[in-house]
Each structure stands twice: as C-alpha cells, then as structure tokens.
Write a protein that holds these residues in place. Structure first.
Motif, PDB file in Angstrom:
ATOM      1  N   CYS A   1       0.697  -1.145   0.052  1.00  0.00           N
ATOM      2  CA  CYS A   1       0.184   0.046   0.020  1.00  0.00           C
ATOM      3  C   CYS A   1       0.878   0.972  -0.129  1.00  0.00           C
ATOM      4  O   CYS A   1       2.049   1.325   0.203  1.00  0.00           O
ATOM      5  CB  CYS A   1      -1.104   0.019   1.282  1.00  0.00           C
ATOM      6  N   ASN A   2       0.054   2.359  -0.157  1.00  0.00           N
ATOM      7  CA  ASN A   2       0.853   3.868  -0.127  1.00  0.00           C
ATOM      8  C   ASN A   2       0.042   4.470   0.927  1.00  0.00           C
ATOM      9  O   ASN A   2      -0.992   4.397   1.028  1.00  0.00           O
ATOM     10  CB  ASN A   2       0.735   4.416  -1.439  1.00  0.00           C
ATOM     11  N   ALA A   3       0.797   5.438   1.706  1.00  0.00           N
ATOM     12  CA  ALA A   3       0.180   6.505   2.487  1.00  0.00           C
ATOM     13  C   ALA A   3      -0.752   7.286   1.876  1.00  0.00           C
ATOM     14  O   ALA A   3      -0.298   7.823   0.737  1.00  0.00           O
ATOM     15  CB  ALA A   3       1.135   7.244   3.207  1.00  0.00           C
ATOM     16  N   HIS A   4      -1.933   7.631   2.312  1.00  0.00           N
ATOM     17  CA  HIS A   4      -2.891   8.713   1.698  1.00  0.00           C
ATOM     18  C   HIS A   4      -3.630   9.439   2.603  1.00  0.00           C
ATOM     19  O   HIS A   4      -3.566   8.927   3.705  1.00  0.00           O
ATOM     20  CB  HIS A   4      -3.605   7.797   0.708  1.00  0.00           C
ATOM     21  N   LEU A   5      -4.257  10.730   2.282  1.00  0.00           N
ATOM     22  CA  LEU A   5      -4.819  11.300   2.813  1.00  0.00           C
ATOM     23  C   LEU A   5      -6.289  11.566   2.343  1.00  0.00           C
ATOM     24  O   LEU A   5      -6.299  11.827   1.302  1.00  0.00           O
ATOM     25  CB  LEU A   5      -4.261  12.875   3.206  1.00  0.00           C
ATOM     26  N   ILE A   6      -7.362  11.219   3.300  1.00  0.00           N
ATOM     27  CA  ILE A   6      -8.760  11.395   2.751  1.00  0.00           C
ATOM     28  C   ILE A   6      -9.351  12.596   3.083  1.00  0.00           C
ATOM     29  O   ILE A   6      -8.959  12.956   4.202  1.00  0.00           O
ATOM     30  CB  ILE A   6      -9.598  10.482   3.329  1.00  0.00           C
ATOM     31  N   ASN A   7      -9.636  13.520   2.280  1.00  0.00           N
ATOM     32  CA  ASN A   7      -9.876  15.047   2.310  1.00  0.00           C
ATOM     33  C   ASN A   7      -8.694  15.436   2.948  1.00  0.00           C
ATOM     34  O   ASN A   7      -8.836  16.691   3.685  1.00  0.00           O
ATOM     35  CB  ASN A   7     -11.026  14.831   3.191  1.00  0.00           C
ATOM     36  N   ASP A   8      -7.584  15.236   2.519  1.00  0.00           N
ATOM     37  CA  ASP A   8      -6.291  16.138   2.915  1.00  0.00           C
ATOM     38  C   ASP A   8      -6.102  15.974   4.476  1.00  0.00           C
ATOM     39  O   ASP A   8      -5.588  16.894   4.836  1.00  0.00           O
ATOM     40  CB  ASP A   8      -6.196  17.439   2.140  1.00  0.00           C
ATOM     41  N   GLN A   9      -6.834  15.243   4.913  1.00  0.00           N
ATOM     42  CA  GLN A   9      -7.028  15.193   6.643  1.00  0.00           C
ATOM     43  C   GLN A   9      -6.617  13.937   7.269  1.00  0.00           C
ATOM     44  O   GLN A   9      -5.789  13.640   8.178  1.00  0.00           O
ATOM     45  CB  GLN A   9      -7.794  15.980   7.180  1.00  0.00           C
ATOM     46  N   TYR A  10      -7.412  12.759   6.899  1.00  0.00           N
ATOM     47  CA  TYR A  10      -7.565  11.593   7.575  1.00  0.00           C
ATOM     48  C   TYR A  10      -6.426  10.625   6.803  1.00  0.00           C
ATOM     49  O   TYR A  10      -6.798  10.281   5.468  1.00  0.00           O
ATOM     50  CB  TYR A  10      -8.748  11.189   7.504  1.00  0.00           C
ATOM     51  N   PRO A  11      -5.507  10.095   7.629  1.00  0.00           N
ATOM     52  CA  PRO A  11      -4.374   9.374   7.124  1.00  0.00           C
ATOM     53  C   PRO A  11      -5.048   7.832   6.989  1.00  0.00           C
ATOM     54  O   PRO A  11      -5.580   7.140   7.714  1.00  0.00           O
ATOM     55  CB  PRO A  11      -3.257   9.157   8.080  1.00  0.00           C
ATOM     56  N   VAL A  12      -4.710   7.289   5.619  1.00  0.00           N
ATOM     57  CA  VAL A  12      -5.031   5.948   5.415  1.00  0.00           C
ATOM     58  C   VAL A  12      -3.921   5.181   4.566  1.00  0.00           C
ATOM     59  O   VAL A  12      -3.012   5.809   3.900  1.00  0.00           O
ATOM     60  CB  VAL A  12      -6.350   5.925   4.422  1.00  0.00           C
ATOM     61  N   GLN A  13      -4.043   3.835   4.635  1.00  0.00           N
ATOM     62  CA  GLN A  13      -3.028   3.093   3.616  1.00  0.00           C
ATOM     63  C   GLN A  13      -3.971   2.740   2.598  1.00  0.00           C
ATOM     64  O   GLN A  13      -5.153   2.027   2.696  1.00  0.00           O
ATOM     65  CB  GLN A  13      -2.452   1.927   4.399  1.00  0.00           C
ATOM     66  N   ALA A  14      -3.323   2.863   1.403  1.00  0.00           N
ATOM     67  CA  ALA A  14      -4.560   2.403   0.196  1.00  0.00           C
ATOM     68  C   ALA A  14      -3.670   1.944  -0.847  1.00  0.00           C
ATOM     69  O   ALA A  14      -2.474   1.783  -1.021  1.00  0.00           O
ATOM     70  CB  ALA A  14      -5.205   3.821  -0.241  1.00  0.00           C
TER      71      ALA A  14
END
Length: 256
Positions: free
Chosen positions: A15-28
């Motif tokens: 996976c890659n690190a990602h931000l949902i709505n430029d705020q909530y960190p996720v792995q995707a």
C-alpha cells in the motif's frame, strides 16, 4: 470447500500512505493492482500497509506466497543508494522504504516470488545496488516519461512507447517477442545499474524499463511501466502476471 492444493496463492500488495480529504491518514492500494492480482495472476490480494511499526516482516512472509510492489507518487529516499537528498528527488515515504527494501531482499533470498511495478521497479533496483536519477527527461536524448497532466485515466494510461527486450532474456521468453508497447508514467529512472540487477528491456531512448534480479532462485522481475492497468486484457501485462501467479502457486505448494 477447496482443498489446500486448490487454494489461490496469497499475494501481498504493498500500500501507499494517503490522506482522505487532505486530513485523514489511510493506507491504500489501487483497485487496478488488486484486480490484476485476482484476475490476471489468479491470486488472493492482501493489502499490506507500508507501516514498519505495524508490519512484522517474518510473520508477513509466512502469510504471503508472493508480493507485488506497486507504484506510488513518493520516491525511494536517495540515502538508500548513496546520494544526497535534493528537492528534485522528493517527495519521499521513508516508512514504505523501511518495509519494502528489507522485504524485497528477504523474498529474493528464499525464492519467494516478487513483481515490481513503477516505484516497485525502483525499489527492487535500489535493493540490489542501482542508483536513480530524479528526473530522467533531463538526461541528454531522453524523452518525457511522466504521466500526461491532463486527460481521462484511459488517456493517461494509454500505450506511449516501445520497449526493446533483451534477446534470450526472461521477458522475451515469457512474452514471445522482442518488442512491446507500454504506457509511461514515471519521472525517475535507473542511472547506474547495480551488480545484482540484469537489464532486460529499454525504451527507444535508452531508459531501462524491465529488469530481473541476477541469480534469483525464484520469480523476481520488475517493470517501470504500469503493467497493472487492465492487466487481464493487455497482451503484455497478462503473461507477466500469469507467470508471477504460477510462480506463487508453485512456491505455496512447495511450502505445503
């Protein structure tokens, strides 16, 4: 219920690190990666977070029969190949580096199949001694390999240039041809080739686009292009994923 011998190989998808709505960190992980593993490789995709604090590499390898090292916007930090950081080298994801580089070396050592795509290609290259250039289009005679800034996904992932494969190499044997058409969505590229890497394909401008790990006991191939795009339908991508899937099944059977 399928027998153990009929079960699909479990394929770890990085996976890659990602931000949902430029705020909530996720792995995707992109759905096209997961679909390529399921449909073209015939495996069961398992998303692997690029979080060294959450991932036990020994336990992970016990679960997975092979790994796909996916593409991603951040680059491998140049400290891993002996160069100083510059603005052109970034952005970075040191957490992903900390997971992938030791995982790649461990998998190759034990013959566990790995397949690298784009950033994953660069990770495998760096893991076995290559250096990278931060902007390949700046080198004399090179073309722009980056993703087009505008257009639909179909247009961005469209085939853009030829890759000439090495005669008698693994890629030529798998694909049955010396020349293939691929997409192109990368800025960095291999500069110096490490002793642990065999170059198996180049673009028309000389950019390295396909490699194998030298003397690897198992499947250990990588491509600089995005082979996961419509992999089940693409005449180049499908044989590569099928061969990777067969290698993972064989590895799983040998473990049992």
């Amino acid at each position: 219920m399928p027998s153990r011998s009929d079960r699909k190989p479990v394929i770890g998808v990085i996976c890659n690190a990602h931000l949902i709505n430029d705020q909530y960190p996720v792995q995707a992980a992109g759905e096209i990666n997961l679909s390529a593993v399921a449909e073209a490789a015939g495996g069961l995709p398992l998303m692997v977070p690029a979080m060294p604090g959450a991932v036990d590499l020994d336990a992970l390898r016990e679960v997975c029969d092979g790994f796909v090292f996916t593409g991603g916007r951040p680059n491998v930090h140049p400290s891993h190949y002996g160069m100083a950081e510059t603005e052109a080298h970034g952005p970075f994801d040191p957490a992903r580096d900390a997971v992938t580089l030791p995982l790649i070396r461990a998998c190759v050592a034990e013959g566990r199949p790995i397949f690298g795509i784009c950033r994953g290609f660069q990770e495998i290259a760096v893991a076995f001694g290559c250096t990278l250039h931060p902007e390949i289009r700046e080198l004399p005679g090179r073309m722009n390999h980056r993703m087009p800034p505008e257009g639909t996904l179909e247009e961005k992932f469209a085939l853009r240039h030829k890759v000439l494969l090495s005669p008698g190499g693994r890629f030529e044997r798998l694909l049955g041809k010396r020349e293939v058409m691929v997409n192109s969505l990368h800025g960095q590229g291999i500069l110096d080739v490490g002793e642990g890497i065999v170059v198996e394909g180049r673009a028309e401008d000389g950019t390295i686009e396909a490699l194998a790990v030298r003397d690897a006991p198992g499947f250990a191939l990588a491509v600089q292009w995005h082979a996961e795009w419509r992999a089940a339908q693409d005449p180049v991508s499908r044989p590569l994923f099928e061969a990777f899937g067969e290698a993972a099944r064989a590895f799983a059977a040998a473990r049992r």
